[in-house]
Design an enzyme around this catalytic site. Structure first.
Site, PDB file in Angstrom:
ATOM      1  CG  ASP A 120      -2.398   0.577   1.019  1.00 37.94           C
ATOM      2  OD1 ASP A 120      -2.299   1.957   0.613  1.00 37.94           O
ATOM      3  OD2 ASP A 120      -3.274  -0.232   1.270  1.00 37.94           O
ATOM      4  CG  HIS A 167      -5.139   3.981   0.793  1.00 41.16           C
ATOM      5  ND1 HIS A 167      -4.965   2.698   0.589  1.00 41.16           N
ATOM      6  CD2 HIS A 167      -6.514   4.146   0.087  1.00 41.16           C
ATOM      7  CE1 HIS A 167      -5.871   1.931   0.017  1.00 41.16           C
ATOM      8  NE2 HIS A 167      -6.979   2.828  -0.239  1.00 41.16           N
ATOM      9  CB  SER A 210      -9.226   1.083  -0.548  1.00 42.85           C
ATOM     10  OG  SER A 210      -8.263   1.098  -1.977  1.00 42.85           O
TER      11      SER A 210
END
Length: 399
Positions: free
Chosen positions: A158, A190, A345
């Site tokens: 990621d 994220h 996600s």
């Protein structure tokens, strides 16, 4: 080859009868002069070493004559047990020379991959944990076995992770930075968010699992395919040397245009025993056009909303294996605290976390995990989307 076609412009067609395919990515954002080269499956270590020596000589010769590209040369080397390759910055003549090597399977332009999530409002009620341990929506508690993923390692491929966040309790470590930006932190938020959903004490599903941060996307949430493949390769090797691939989970909350190189790398990780959870994408379109979501051997995850409908943004289609909560999910924020994000996600780490939980609880691994998740899930999703073969929402079976 799906969306691929042969390049017919500046690179031209290679004249050699047995030349490798030089693929085109007409609908993708490509990285200028950057390519991924995949060798044929029967390429030996000696063949690969010989090719690299030849490449260095050929590339040096071509660049010396033209000197048109700065910082050129090999960037990443891939060496899975059954897949070898590399990426780098090369001029057109070098690419044509590479394609003539009979040991080369194909050459693919490097493309940009991005996260599949977006920040929304903060401080909304959290619901995903409760939903995956109860048969109906609206419950307020998360019920789980106390094993909680202990003995399993989760690889967060990621934007990096704030491994010092209090929710990880010291179970998260920094692994590798394939972005090569010298910034070993999560500047996007994220990766920390998705990791919190997987293994966090408060926000997570597998509350005793370990986590390894593998940074493949920059602080803007994007990065080249070549770095993603390198991150997969690094994760497989690290797992193999630290407890084994059959006790490892990889989460990939990212995606981009269809890529043979990326799909092959993901398939290699699965073949070597890892479980891969992959976000389906947020374009409300067929996930079959995205990588790595279109790779059949991974577990591709669509997003659900709090009322068990498919999230309006979630991709759909034959590639979808499961759905998981993905709208308005609360999880960890870099520097401490929490934030809300939505996207496939956010759905994929629910599956990755539950996979780690079941692997510890039941001793299963690899491809059997996705099958078990389908068995335990509930047929709850409304409007799963055109051609989607499942309406199954993940569930832990009530512990």
């Amino acid at each position: 080859m799906g969306v691929f076609r042969f390049i017919s412009i500046s690179l031209a067609a290679v004249s050699a009868a047995n030349a490798a395919q030089i693929l085109s990515m007409p609908h993708a954002q490509t990285v200028p002069n950057s390519y991924i080269v995949m060798m044929k499956d029967d390429t030996s270590d000696d063949d690969f070493n010989h090719h690299q020596s030849w490449l260095q000589s050929t590339h040096t010769h071509n660049i010396t004559r033209r000197a048109t590209i700065q910082n050129a040369g090999m960037r990443h080397k891939y060496n899975f047990s059954k897949m070898k390759g590399y990426s780098g910055i090369f001029d057109e003549e070098t690419i044509k020379d590479i394609a003539k090597d009979p040991k080369v399977m194909f050459v693919e332009p490097d493309t940009i991959i991005s996260v599949h999530g977006k920040v929304e409002q903060s401080n909304v009620p959290s619901w995903g944990l409760a939903r995956i341990s109860n048969p109906q929506p609206g419950a307020g508690s998360y019920i789980y076995d106390s094993s909680a993923g202990e003995g399993i390692t989760v690889y967060s491929v990621d934007t990096g992770v704030d491994v010092n966040h209090e929710d990880f309790e010291g179970r998260a470590i920094w692994g590798s930075n394939q972005v090569n930006d010298g910034d070993d932190r999560d500047g996007s938020g994220h990766g920390t968010h998705t990791s919190g959903t997987m293994v966090g004490k408060e926000f997570g599903i597998a509350k005793k699992a370990k986590l390894v941060a593998v940074k493949v996307l920059g602080n803007d949430g994007s990065g080249p395919t070549s770095g993603i493949v390198a991150g997969i390769n690094w994760s497989v090797e690290h797992a193999r040397q630290n407890g084994g691939t059959k006790k490892a989970v990889m989460n990939m909350s990212l995606g981009g245009s269809s890529s043979s190189a990326l799909n092959r790398a993901a398939a290699q990780a699965v073949e070597q025993g890892m479980f891969l959870s992959v976000a389906a994408g947020n374009d409300n379109q067929d996930a079959q056009s995205s990588s790595p979501a279109s790779e059949p051997s991974v577990c591709t995850v669509g997003s659900s909303a709090e009322d068990d409908s498919r999230s309006s943004f979630s991709n759909w289609g034959p590639a979808i294996d499961l759905f998981a909560p993905g709208s308005n999910i609360i999880s960890a924020r870099p520097g401490g605290g929490s934030q809300s994000m939505s996207g496939t996600s956010m759905a994929a780490p629910h599956v990755a976390g539950l996979a780690a939980y079941l692997m510890a609880l039941e001793g299963i691994s690899g491809g059997a995990v996705c099958d078990r998740l389908k068995e335990l899930g509930t047929s709850s999703i409304t409007d799963a989307g055109p051609g989607t073969p499942t309406n199954v929402l993940i569930n832990n079976g009530g512990a």
